[in-house]
Write an enzyme that holds these catalytic residues in place. Structure first.
Site, PDB file in Angstrom:
ATOM      1  N   TYR A  49      35.686  43.001  41.106  1.00 23.43           N
ATOM      2  CA  TYR A  49      36.353  41.698  40.993  1.00 23.43           C
ATOM      3  C   TYR A  49      36.372  40.975  42.343  1.00 23.43           C
ATOM      4  CZ  TYR A  49      40.012  38.472  39.232  1.00 23.43           C
ATOM      5  OH  TYR A  49      40.719  37.366  38.812  1.00 23.43           O
ATOM      6  N   ARG A  98      35.796  32.919  42.758  1.00 26.67           N
ATOM      7  CA  ARG A  98      36.468  33.671  41.687  1.00 26.67           C
ATOM      8  C   ARG A  98      37.547  32.848  40.987  1.00 26.67           C
ATOM      9  NH1 ARG A  98      39.234  39.038  43.720  1.00 26.67           N
ATOM     10  NH2 ARG A  98      41.031  37.670  43.957  1.00 26.67           N
ATOM     11  N   ASP A  99      37.742  33.129  39.716  1.00 25.04           N
ATOM     12  CA  ASP A  99      38.803  32.503  38.902  1.00 25.04           C
ATOM     13  C   ASP A  99      38.636  30.978  38.868  1.00 25.04           C
ATOM     14  OD1 ASP A  99      40.923  32.879  37.191  1.00 25.04           O
ATOM     15  OD2 ASP A  99      42.458  32.945  38.740  1.00 25.04           O
ATOM     16  N   SER A 101      44.171  33.571  40.937  1.00 32.07           N
ATOM     17  CA  SER A 101      43.383  34.684  41.464  1.00 32.07           C
ATOM     18  C   SER A 101      42.156  34.226  42.232  1.00 32.07           C
ATOM     19  CB  SER A 101      42.983  35.633  40.316  1.00 32.07           C
ATOM     20  OG  SER A 101      44.111  36.358  39.877  1.00 32.07           O
ATOM     21  N   ASP A 147      36.906  37.658  33.409  1.00 28.70           N
ATOM     22  CA  ASP A 147      36.955  36.195  33.179  1.00 28.70           C
ATOM     23  C   ASP A 147      35.692  35.434  33.582  1.00 28.70           C
ATOM     24  OD1 ASP A 147      39.537  36.819  32.494  1.00 28.70           O
ATOM     25  OD2 ASP A 147      40.483  35.756  34.147  1.00 28.70           O
ATOM     26  N   TRP A 166      39.625  33.722  23.026  1.00 33.90           N
ATOM     27  CA  TRP A 166      38.773  33.060  24.012  1.00 33.90           C
ATOM     28  C   TRP A 166      37.352  32.905  23.452  1.00 33.90           C
ATOM     29  CZ3 TRP A 166      39.266  34.514  29.947  1.00 33.90           C
ATOM     30  CH2 TRP A 166      38.509  33.610  30.717  1.00 33.90           C
ATOM     31  N   TRP A 220      48.681  32.994  29.885  1.00 35.39           N
ATOM     32  CA  TRP A 220      48.202  34.268  30.441  1.00 35.39           C
ATOM     33  C   TRP A 220      49.049  34.801  31.587  1.00 35.39           C
ATOM     34  CZ3 TRP A 220      47.377  33.333  35.558  1.00 35.39           C
ATOM     35  CH2 TRP A 220      47.048  32.031  35.943  1.00 35.39           C
ATOM     36  N   LYS A 250      44.999  46.184  33.337  1.00 29.89           N
ATOM     37  CA  LYS A 250      45.887  45.558  34.326  1.00 29.89           C
ATOM     38  C   LYS A 250      47.012  46.539  34.623  1.00 29.89           C
ATOM     39  CE  LYS A 250      48.158  42.214  36.552  1.00 29.89           C
ATOM     40  NZ  LYS A 250      47.661  41.279  37.574  1.00 29.89           N
ATOM     41  N   GLU A 288      52.063  44.726  38.394  1.00 25.73           N
ATOM     42  CA  GLU A 288      51.409  43.824  39.355  1.00 25.73           C
ATOM     43  C   GLU A 288      51.401  42.422  38.732  1.00 25.73           C
ATOM     44  OE1 GLU A 288      47.583  45.319  40.619  1.00 25.73           O
ATOM     45  OE2 GLU A 288      48.415  47.241  41.253  1.00 25.73           O
ATOM     46  N   ASP A 305      50.602  38.457  37.753  1.00 23.16           N
ATOM     47  CA  ASP A 305      49.411  37.668  37.383  1.00 23.16           C
ATOM     48  C   ASP A 305      49.259  36.430  38.249  1.00 23.16           C
ATOM     49  OD1 ASP A 305      48.674  39.249  35.089  1.00 23.16           O
ATOM     50  OD2 ASP A 305      50.402  38.380  34.071  1.00 23.16           O
TER      51      ASP A 305
HETATM   52  C1  BGC Z   1      44.694  39.694  40.919  1.00 23.99           C
HETATM   53  C2  BGC Z   1      44.162  40.863  41.721  1.00 23.99           C
HETATM   54  C3  BGC Z   1      44.816  42.149  41.249  1.00 23.99           C
HETATM   55  C4  BGC Z   1      44.666  42.291  39.750  1.00 23.99           C
HETATM   56  C5  BGC Z   1      45.388  43.517  39.225  1.00 23.99           C
HETATM   57  C6  BGC Z   1      44.540  39.960  39.438  1.00 23.99           C
HETATM   58  O1  BGC Z   1      45.147  38.945  38.726  1.00 23.99           O
HETATM   59  O2  BGC Z   1      44.028  38.537  41.304  1.00 23.99           O
HETATM   60  O3  BGC Z   1      44.440  40.672  43.083  1.00 23.99           O
HETATM   61  O4  BGC Z   1      44.251  43.252  41.899  1.00 23.99           O
HETATM   62  O5  BGC Z   1      45.168  41.161  39.088  1.00 23.99           O
HETATM   63  O6  BGC Z   1      46.752  43.404  39.383  1.00 23.99           O
END
Ligand code: BGC
Length: 393
Positions: free
Chosen positions: A115, A120-121, A127, A166, A214, A314, A342, A346, A348
């Site tokens: 990733y 990105r994103d 992200s 994504d 999606w 999301w 995921k 952590e 989003d």
């Molecule tokens: C974040 C990453 C993270 C991942 C898992 C993503 O949304 O951008 O930095 O490692 O989620 O938590």
């Protein structure tokens, strides 16, 4: 194949340990004694359990240190034993991966997420990554190549990869955005390069395919499958690509009838109202397009349904709970396994409206607030997932 230690290795382990002491259990964390051979033609999760990585376990240990409720603490400790994917979301994470791979016992498979694409994103902000649009040479030489070297140096360990969440789905449905137009060629070249270079005997790959809400829309099925197939073929149809990853960091149920959004006015235009149906229906489109179509599905945070105001919401959905634990017992022959893609706890994305990576989705009414930056530990959210887990811990 390598679910347990071989007889010789097992007796050797017992013999060595028994000289010094008489342990009640045979030492468990031994690596395989010979090279692991995986391939896109068999389910790696049928014989290998998803490894519970030390990074997530350490996050939970730190989380527990600040908790006081004894029941919740005991439950939290059990989460640390659940297998989950570790995201290689920056170049700086790469040096930590070797030790993690060396810790994987024989019979287990480490899950890693590739990733770090340039730009990105592209359809969101939360992200956005470290590589700018156009930095494809850095993606190859500073990100993919060093990861390849580490995997090559650890041939006795089984590795499952989720490729670039994504990215290809965004090229199908968000092609009208200037940011995604700018990212497009780098995404295609980068994913093809990753698939080609990471095509190693001990590695199996699942390319991210969004989720039922999606690419599952009737009009998206064919372009979606063809978009993935184009990149897979550009990579030379690598043997270790097993299929797709769905619902990564997502919220959809595996099975739900009617689906959460099935009875909305738009529901008639989407037959993939749960991930079980998505894997089957998109799987057929993939087969027609010439792309491998087995799937792994993220069930890490999908225990509670009916929380989202819109299917596309999301970010840190409020009220969510930990879902079904990783298992290869899915009941769908195209679905290799339920995984925790995921790492629950952590974030989003940040809810701080003044942050550079603030995305308005993280301010929606159904998003948990306050929330820290994407990837950062989110203690309150973790405790909520734990309390709402189904099955409970
Ligand atoms: C974040 C990453 C993270 C991942 C898992 C993503 O949304 O951008 O930095 O490692 O989620 O938590």
């Amino acid at each position: 194949m390598k679910y347990s230690l071989s007889y010789t290795a097992l007796t050797a382990a017992v013999a060595v340990t028994s000289v010094f002491a008489a342990p009640a259990v045979v030492q468990k964390r031994a690596a395989c004694s010979s090279a692991v051979t995986l391939s896109g033609s068999s389910n790696p999760f049928a014989t290998n359990k998803l490894y519970a990585n030390s990074y997530y376990a350490d996050e939970i240990t730190a989380a527990v240190a600040g908790m006081t409720d004894a029941t919740l603490i005991a439950q939290a400790k059990k989460v640390a034993e659940v297998g989950s994917f570790k995201w290689i979301d920056t170049i700086s994470v790469i040096p930590t991966i070797d030790a993690m791979i060396k810790d994987v016992p024989c019979g287990e498979i480490i899950g890693l997420v590739i990733y770090d694409l340039p730009g990105r994103d592209c359809a969101a902000k939360a992200s956005n990554g470290e590589l700018a649009v156009g930095e494809i040479a850095r993606y190859k030489s500073e990100y993919i190549d060093p990861i390849v070297e580490i995997f090559k140096a650890n041939p006795n360990t089984a590795i499952a990869l989720i490729i670039e969440p994504d990215s290809l789905p965004n090229l199908v449905t968000n092609a009208d955005l200037a940011t995604c137009q700018a990212s497009a060629s780098g995404y295609e070249e980068g994913v093809a390069y990753a698939l080609k270079q990471l095509n190693l005997p001990n590695v199996v790959m699942y390319v991210d395919a969004g989720h039922g809400g999606w690419l599952g829309w009737n009009d998206n099925l064919k372009p979606g499958a063809e978009g993935l197939a184009k990149v897979y073929k550009a990579a030379g149809s690598p043997s270790q690509v097993r299929g797709i990853a769905t619902n990564i960091a997502g919220w959809n149920a595996w099975k739900k009838t009617p689906g959460e959004f099935e009875n909305t006015p738009d529901g008639q235009y989407n037959k993939c109202q749960d991930e079980d149906r998505y894997v089957t229906i998109f799987g057929a489109a993939l087969a027609a397009a010439g792309h491998p179509n087995h799937a792994i599905v993220d069930t890490g945070r999908n225990a509670v349904q009916g929380l989202r105001l819109e299917w596309g919401d999301w970010c840190n959905v409020d009220g969510a709970g930990f879902g079904v634990r990783p298992s290869s017992d899915t009941g769908n022959t195209l679905a290799d396994a339920f995984v925790w893609g995921k790492p629950g706890g952590e974030s989003d994305g940040t809810s701080d409206t003044s942050a550079t990576r603030y995305d308005s989705f993280c301010g929606h009414a159904d998003a948990f607030k306050p929330s820290p930056e994407a990837g950062a530990w989110h203690q309150a959210y973790f405790e909520m997932l734990l309390k709402n887990a189904v099955p409970q811990f």
